[in-house]
Motif scaffolding. Structure first.
Motif, PDB file in Angstrom:
ATOM      1  N   ALA A 243      18.442  50.768  79.229  1.00 46.81           N
ATOM      2  CA  ALA A 243      19.002  49.459  78.956  1.00 46.81           C
ATOM      3  C   ALA A 243      19.077  48.686  79.937  1.00 46.81           C
ATOM      4  CB  ALA A 243      20.127  50.068  78.068  1.00 46.81           C
ATOM      5  N   ILE A 244      19.768  49.237  81.113  1.00 46.05           N
ATOM      6  CA  ILE A 244      19.974  48.383  82.281  1.00 46.05           C
ATOM      7  C   ILE A 244      18.636  47.404  82.729  1.00 46.05           C
ATOM      8  CG2 ILE A 244      20.533  48.397  84.802  1.00 46.05           C
ATOM      9  CD1 ILE A 244      22.867  48.781  83.070  1.00 46.05           C
ATOM     10  N   ALA A 245      17.641  47.803  82.594  1.00 46.73           N
ATOM     11  CA  ALA A 245      16.234  47.202  82.847  1.00 46.73           C
ATOM     12  C   ALA A 245      16.441  46.140  81.846  1.00 46.73           C
ATOM     13  CB  ALA A 245      15.204  48.022  82.704  1.00 46.73           C
ATOM     14  N   MET A 246      16.728  46.236  80.570  1.00 45.10           N
ATOM     15  CA  MET A 246      16.541  45.043  79.613  1.00 45.10           C
ATOM     16  C   MET A 246      17.831  44.154  79.754  1.00 45.10           C
ATOM     17  SD  MET A 246      16.121  47.857  76.457  1.00 45.10           S
ATOM     18  CE  MET A 246      15.846  46.394  75.098  1.00 45.10           C
ATOM     19  N   ALA A 247      18.930  44.792  80.040  1.00 44.47           N
ATOM     20  CA  ALA A 247      19.855  43.808  80.305  1.00 44.47           C
ATOM     21  C   ALA A 247      19.646  42.783  81.711  1.00 44.47           C
ATOM     22  CB  ALA A 247      21.220  44.523  80.820  1.00 44.47           C
ATOM     23  N   GLU A 248      19.347  43.339  82.593  1.00 44.61           N
ATOM     24  CA  GLU A 248      18.882  42.809  83.912  1.00 44.61           C
ATOM     25  C   GLU A 248      17.731  41.693  83.704  1.00 44.61           C
ATOM     26  OE1 GLU A 248      17.426  45.172  87.319  1.00 44.61           O
ATOM     27  OE2 GLU A 248      18.555  43.826  88.696  1.00 44.61           O
ATOM     28  N   SER A 249      16.561  41.839  82.786  1.00 44.57           N
ATOM     29  CA  SER A 249      15.715  41.069  82.541  1.00 44.57           C
ATOM     30  C   SER A 249      16.552  39.778  81.868  1.00 44.57           C
ATOM     31  CB  SER A 249      14.636  41.598  81.730  1.00 44.57           C
ATOM     32  OG  SER A 249      13.364  40.843  81.763  1.00 44.57           O
ATOM     33  N   ILE A 250      17.438  39.971  80.903  1.00 48.48           N
ATOM     34  CA  ILE A 250      17.767  39.005  80.208  1.00 48.48           C
ATOM     35  C   ILE A 250      18.917  38.070  81.196  1.00 48.48           C
ATOM     36  CG2 ILE A 250      19.521  38.473  78.419  1.00 48.48           C
ATOM     37  CD1 ILE A 250      18.522  40.818  76.937  1.00 48.48           C
ATOM     38  N   LEU A 251      19.863  39.061  81.808  1.00 47.00           N
ATOM     39  CA  LEU A 251      20.855  38.175  82.804  1.00 47.00           C
ATOM     40  C   LEU A 251      20.133  37.402  83.817  1.00 47.00           C
ATOM     41  CD1 LEU A 251      23.408  41.091  82.955  1.00 47.00           C
ATOM     42  CD2 LEU A 251      23.802  38.741  81.902  1.00 47.00           C
TER      43      LEU A 251
END
Ligand code: A3D
Length: 317
Positions: A243-251
């Motif tokens: 989930a952090i990989a997804m959040a990081e890609s968005i942020l």
């Protein structure tokens, strides 16, 4: 420039690791919410006291009050019960639907502009419910499953072939259940088909197919494998990393191509359901769904997986 704000709803096993990863990567300030008093506060204090050692400058706040998530850019939801041995993810639907409804209402009220990443199971149903209750645009409500399922598939391939996990490309599609679709045809080591490498290793196409079939089976049952070992809950390090990989890609507007559970409007022959497909995640959330042709066998597996998602969602109504 102000730091990003990340709200984590659910301060249990995954929530705690999420908070630590956000801090270690300095993704933004963290608010960890849970209904259990003291739990999110204790975890945040514990992680914050490691900041001089790890050298991160972010604020961590544990809370039992939704007001504290106000203004969050990204919200990651893990609230809900995890599986125990003998349970399927779908067994969690009744209790976790109630929890998700209250969580979604809190997000809608206090973080109406946020991007929401759901981890709670049964995943595909919880994403559907969260989007319905919040009424957020589809590109802002997504589920984490495919990044983890694909990571497991990649790890098994790397271990089998004795190569770095960094050089394996592989992906799963479909729902986050036993019918998920690991894509064998596109699995490669730096572009070299995995099936070709397996055939070289074992000297026959039949044996290569057998070894791949075992890896596909292990991928589909990987969550259950961890549950059976832990006995008291389910995987938590790897779902948090995913989930952090997804959040990081968005942020960070990375535009990474990550398999995500997103709303489909005809893509891959699916309309009106949240299902795992490759997406481009950037500052606008789901910026694109990458479509490609499935062969007849893959399409049949996808249809089966989608049917399982449809059944799950209809059981929620
Ligand atoms: P756990 O350690 O039990 O944490 C869940 C937390 O949710 C607990 O601290 C609860 O107090 C909290 N909670 C319960 N009700 C509420 C509520 N109404 N509002 C806010 N918080 C609440 O579980 P976990 O962290 O191991 O797992 C969390 C969820 O993720 C479960 O549903 C798992 O099945 C799911 N999960 C998903 C994946 C995917 O890849 C999709 C992988 C592993 C686990």
């Amino acid at each position: 420039m102000a730091r990003a704000k990340i709200a984590l709803i659910g301060g249990g096993q995954i929530g705690g690791v999420l908070a630590q990863l956000c801090a270690l990567r300095e993704l933004g300030d963290v608010v960890l919410f849970d209904i259990v008093e003291g739990l999110p506060q204790g975890k945040c204090l514990d992680i914050a006291e490691a900041s001089p050692v790890d050298g991160f400058d972010v604020c961590l706040k544990g809370t039992n009050d939704y007001k504290d998530i106000e203004g969050a850019n990204v919200v990651i939801v893990t609230a809900g019960l995890p599986r125990k041995p003998g349970m399927s993810r779908d067994d969690l639907i009744e209790v976790n639907s109630k929890i998700m409804t209250s969580v979604a209402e809190g997000i809608k009220k206090y973080a109406p502009q946020s991007f929401v990443i759901i981890i709670s199971n049964p995943l595909d149903a919880m994403v559907t419910l969260c989007q319905k209750v919040t009424g957020f645009p589809y590109e802002r409500v997504i589920g984490q499953a495919g990044v983890l399922d694909s990571a497991r598939f990649k790890a098994f391939i790397a271990w089998e072939l004795g190569v770095s996990v960094k050089d394996v490309v592989a992906m799963t599609l479909g729902g986050h259940g036993d019918d998920m679709v690991p894509l064998v045809r596109y699995a490669s080591v730096q572009g070299i088909p995995v099936m070709e490498l397996l055939e070289q290793k074992y000297g026959s196409a039949a044996k290569a197919a057998e070894v791949m079939e075992a890896m596909v089976k292990r991928t589909r049952g990987a969550g259950g494998e961890v549950v059976a070992l832990l006995k008291t809950g389910s995987a938590f390090y790897s779902p948090a990393s995913s989930a952090i990989a997804m959040a990081e890609s968005i942020l960070k507007d990375q535009k990474r191509v990550l398999p995500s559970c997103v709303y489909l409007n005809g893509e891959f022959g699916v309309k009106g359901y949240f299902v795992g497909v490759p997406t481009v995640l950037g500052e606008k959330g789901v910026e694109r769904i990458l479509q490609f042709k499935l062969d007849a066998t893959e399409q049949a597996m996808m249809d089966k997986s989608v049917n399982a998602v449809k059944e799950l969602v209809s059981s929620m109504k």
